[in-house]
Motif scaffolding. Structure first.
Motif, mmCIF file in Angstrom:
data_model
loop_
_atom_site.group_PDB
_atom_site.id
_atom_site.type_symbol
_atom_site.label_atom_id
_atom_site.label_comp_id
_atom_site.label_asym_id
_atom_site.label_seq_id
_atom_site.Cartn_x
_atom_site.Cartn_y
_atom_site.Cartn_z
ATOM 1 N N SER A 154 13.755 57.897 24.223
ATOM 2 C CA SER A 154 14.082 59.314 24.081
ATOM 3 C C SER A 154 13.643 59.857 22.732
ATOM 4 O O SER A 154 13.645 61.059 22.517
ATOM 5 N N HIS A 155 13.241 58.943 21.807
ATOM 6 C CA HIS A 155 12.827 59.435 20.491
ATOM 7 C C HIS A 155 11.317 59.458 20.345
ATOM 8 O O HIS A 155 10.804 59.534 19.253
ATOM 9 N N LEU A 156 10.599 59.352 21.464
ATOM 10 C CA LEU A 156 9.141 59.250 21.356
ATOM 11 C C LEU A 156 8.503 60.553 20.928
ATOM 12 O O LEU A 156 7.616 60.570 20.075
ATOM 13 N N THR A 157 8.922 61.653 21.510
ATOM 14 C CA THR A 157 8.274 62.920 21.152
ATOM 15 C C THR A 157 8.769 63.327 19.776
ATOM 16 O O THR A 157 9.962 63.412 19.533
ATOM 17 N N PRO A 158 7.855 63.549 18.855
ATOM 18 C CA PRO A 158 8.295 63.836 17.484
ATOM 19 C C PRO A 158 8.933 65.212 17.373
ATOM 20 O O PRO A 158 8.574 66.134 18.083
ATOM 21 N N GLY A 159 9.878 65.298 16.474
ATOM 22 C CA GLY A 159 10.502 66.593 16.197
ATOM 23 C C GLY A 159 9.574 67.422 15.323
ATOM 24 O O GLY A 159 8.356 67.321 15.404
ATOM 25 N N SER A 174 0.022 53.519 9.250
ATOM 26 C CA SER A 174 0.465 52.989 10.535
ATOM 27 C C SER A 174 -0.506 51.950 11.068
ATOM 28 O O SER A 174 -0.102 50.924 11.618
ATOM 29 N N SER A 175 -1.820 52.190 10.891
ATOM 30 C CA SER A 175 -2.767 51.230 11.456
ATOM 31 C C SER A 175 -2.686 49.907 10.710
ATOM 32 O O SER A 175 -2.748 48.832 11.325
ATOM 33 N N PRO B 261 2.647 56.681 13.905
ATOM 34 C CA PRO B 261 2.463 57.551 12.725
ATOM 35 C C PRO B 261 3.567 58.581 12.536
ATOM 36 O O PRO B 261 3.967 58.868 11.405
ATOM 37 N N CYS B 262 4.085 59.146 13.648
ATOM 38 C CA CYS B 262 5.103 60.192 13.463
ATOM 39 C C CYS B 262 6.388 59.608 12.885
ATOM 40 O O CYS B 262 7.026 60.206 12.008
ATOM 41 N N LYS B 263 6.746 58.398 13.356
ATOM 42 C CA LYS B 263 7.940 57.748 12.820
ATOM 43 C C LYS B 263 7.762 57.469 11.329
ATOM 44 O O LYS B 263 8.673 57.659 10.525
ATOM 45 N N ALA B 267 9.885 58.656 8.047
ATOM 46 C CA ALA B 267 10.492 57.709 7.104
ATOM 47 C C ALA B 267 10.022 57.989 5.680
ATOM 48 O O ALA B 267 10.812 57.982 4.730
ATOM 49 N N MET B 268 8.719 58.242 5.548
ATOM 50 C CA MET B 268 8.189 58.467 4.196
ATOM 51 C C MET B 268 8.700 59.781 3.633
ATOM 52 O O MET B 268 9.005 59.886 2.436
ATOM 53 N N ALA B 269 8.797 60.816 4.476
ATOM 54 C CA ALA B 269 9.266 62.109 3.982
ATOM 55 C C ALA B 269 10.704 62.000 3.507
ATOM 56 O O ALA B 269 11.080 62.573 2.473
ATOM 57 N N SER B 270 11.523 61.246 4.256
ATOM 58 C CA SER B 270 12.923 61.146 3.841
ATOM 59 C C SER B 270 13.068 60.270 2.603
ATOM 60 O O SER B 270 14.012 60.427 1.846
ATOM 61 N N ALA B 271 12.088 59.341 2.372
ATOM 62 C CA ALA B 271 12.207 58.462 1.207
ATOM 63 C C ALA B 271 11.635 59.094 -0.050
ATOM 64 O O ALA B 271 11.883 58.619 -1.150
ATOM 65 N N ARG B 272 10.887 60.162 0.121
ATOM 66 C CA ARG B 272 10.234 60.764 -1.050
ATOM 67 C C ARG B 272 11.306 61.291 -1.995
ATOM 68 O O ARG B 272 12.272 61.913 -1.574
ATOM 69 N N SER B 273 11.105 61.062 -3.278
ATOM 70 C CA SER B 273 12.129 61.495 -4.238
ATOM 71 C C SER B 273 12.057 63.013 -4.374
ATOM 72 O O SER B 273 10.989 63.594 -4.474
#
Lengths: 213, 304
Positions: A154-159, A174-175, B261-263, B267-273
């Motif tokens: 359910s969390h696949l589509t990014p917000g 990511s790669s 990449p979206c995840k 994660a990186m945006a929330s970790a940015r100071s």
């Protein structure tokens, strides 16, 4: 697909006779099979499956505890005169496998304590008739983990896309991560459990063969 | 037409005869020549007696499999190995020093074989591991340890593999501690293969982690990366590696969803100071590499 069947006990078929004359040669045309559940538990039934043996008509009655009313359990007819054999005199359908689903029943089989199967065979051709391999499949409960949709789907589509300024490029990061994950996966799948035999005594631990020499 | 053809044939025969004469004079037979029925019989008999066809075929097959950048050096190494192998087979056991050098040579040869194929070329890699194992089993002092390669040689070989893979000693040390065996123990083939594969995969992994650090530093390549960012990135990798044990396909899907990449962007945006870049504590390349290596090493099963 149905889950594993619920546990229950089946009493042997009991013939019904009319009148007081009971002779050895009487051939009852009606048998009754009672099914009870252990410890008096109530079951929600999804399906009843069985193998027929020359039964022509089937009637299903259930004793159900109505959760809304606090009174004693009552009898409900769920299937009335369900035909199993197309022609009671012939072989067709006589040894088939059948399944009865809750959608076919007249009342929803919830909170069932006792199931009574009433078998009828009007033909004189078949002396004995019964149902074999009776299985009752309960209604699956909410916590069934195999049917549950995994959380990550359910969390696949990014917000909303976060602001990527001053951040490293997620695609390249990511790669690289994917390749590192794949390399670890390769290492893990090729782990062997082969021991080095550090503590083997010529490969055997038989007490009688151990000696001081 | 007729005349021309016969002239050409004459020229060919003449040229062949001179080459044959040269060969007979110098006694060299290792030229890549094809044996056609046009040649006289004594030459073909001579060549087949030496078994040259098999030798050359083996060398060409190996060359085609490995595709080195320097084919002549590769062929020289290949024939050099074959020569010393046949020499060692004939020699008996000498004194300790001789044996040490012999061991060293066998180790070098085994390493040469292992370098030929990348671990992703599974069947070629397995063949090379088998050849290296056979080489190392034969080396060593008498009485030979039965059942495998001596632990000391195995440990030395793993160290060399890590060194060749450009993995610093300190980073490789915890891994080697997990998969090494005692000096006197005999390592069977399965363990040997697993150890070699683990070291090869580990060197690739460390190299990848270096490029990962470079991409995390990307906005400003000269300064070290922010600690929080590095930890966020490594944290996502750890999550993906820790995916629960369900069926393989479900596990792959779940892990790949975690490092999409979206995840990562989240994660990186929330970790940015919040104060801005280069204000928080940083993590240098070495520390990042060690942390990434630790993630790998904890999943290696120790030898027992």
């Amino acid at each position: 697909m149905t889950d594993s069947p619920a546990a229950f006990t089946v009493k042997s078929p009991v013939p019904l006779d009319f009148g007081k004359a009971v002779t050895d040669t009487s051939r009852p045309g009606v048998f009754v099979i009672d099914i009870t559940f252990p410890h008096g538990q109530a079951v929600n039934i999804q399906e009843i499956s069985f193998k027929n043996y020359y039964t022509a008509f089937l009637m299903v009655r259930m004793m159900m505890r109505d959760p809304s009313q606090e009174g004693s359990p009552k009898w409900f007819t769920c299937l009335r005169n369900h035909r199993l054999m197309r022609n009671p005199h012939t072989e067709q359908g006589s040894q088939d496998y059948y399944s009865l689903y809750r959608q076919q029943m007249l009342t929803a089989p919830d909170g069932v304590t006792l199931v009574r199967l009433i078998l009828r065979q009007p033909s004189l051709a078949w002396l004995n008739f019964t149902l074999e391999e009776i299985k009752i499949h309960p209604y699956p409960s909410e916590q069934d983990s195999e049917r549950a949709v995994p959380g990550w789907l359910s969390h696949l589509t990014p917000g909303d896309q976060p602001d990527l300024q001053d951040l490293p490029d997620p695609e390249t990061v990511s790669s690289s991560l994917q390749q590192m994950w794949a390399l670890t996966e390769v290492m893990q799948t090729h782990q062997t459990a082969a021991p080095i035999g550090r503590f083997d005594v010529d490969g055997c631990y038989d007490v009688t063969l151990l000696s001081y020499t | 037409m007729q005349v021309h053809r016969s002239m050409r044939t004459n020229h060919f025969l003449f040229a062949n005869q001179t080459t044959m004469a040269e060969k007979r004079r110098s006694g060299v037979s290792g030229i890549l020549s094809d044996s056609k029925p046009a040649k006289p019989d004594t030459e073909t008999e001579f060549l087949s007696q030496l078994g040259v066809g098999v030798l050359l075929r083996g060398a060409l097959l190996k060359l085609a499999e490995v595709r080195p950048e320097d084919p002549i050096a590769f062929l020289a190494d290949h024939f050099g190995n074959l020569a010393s192998e046949s020499e060692n087979g004939a020699a008996g056991c000498g004194d300790a020093e001789q044996q040490n050098t012999q061991e060293q040579q066998q180790l070098e040869r085994a390493l040469w074989h292992l370098r030929l194929a990348h671990h992703s070329q599974r069947s070629a890699f397995n063949n090379n591991v088998r050849v290296a194992y056979e080489l190392l089993v034969q080396s060593g002092q008498r009485p030979r340890v039965g059942g495998g390669v001596r632990g000391k040689i195995y440990a030395e070989m793993l160290r060399c593999l890590c060194r060749e893979g450009e993995v610093p000693e300190a980073t490789a040390a915890p891994l080697l501690r997990r998969i090494q065996c005692h000096d006197h123990e005999a390592v069977p083939f399965e363990l040997f293969r697993q150890g070699v594969l683990t070291c090869a995969v580990f060197s690739d992994y460390v190299r990848k982690s270096r490029s990962l650090y470079a991409s995390v530093c990307h906005p400003c390549p000269e300064t070290p990366a922010e600690r929080a960012l590095c930890q966020a990135v490594l944290g996502t990798l750890r999550d993906a590696l820790d995916t629960s044990d369900c069926a393989d396909s479900a596990r792959f899907l779940e892990a790949s969803a975690k490092i999409a990449p979206c995840k990562l962007a989240e994660a990186m945006a929330s970790a940015r100071s919040p104060a801005g870049p280069q204000t928080g504590p940083t993590m240098d390349a070495r520390e990042f590499e060690d942390a990434a290596a630790a993630l790998f090493i904890t999943r290696v099963r120790p030898t027992s």
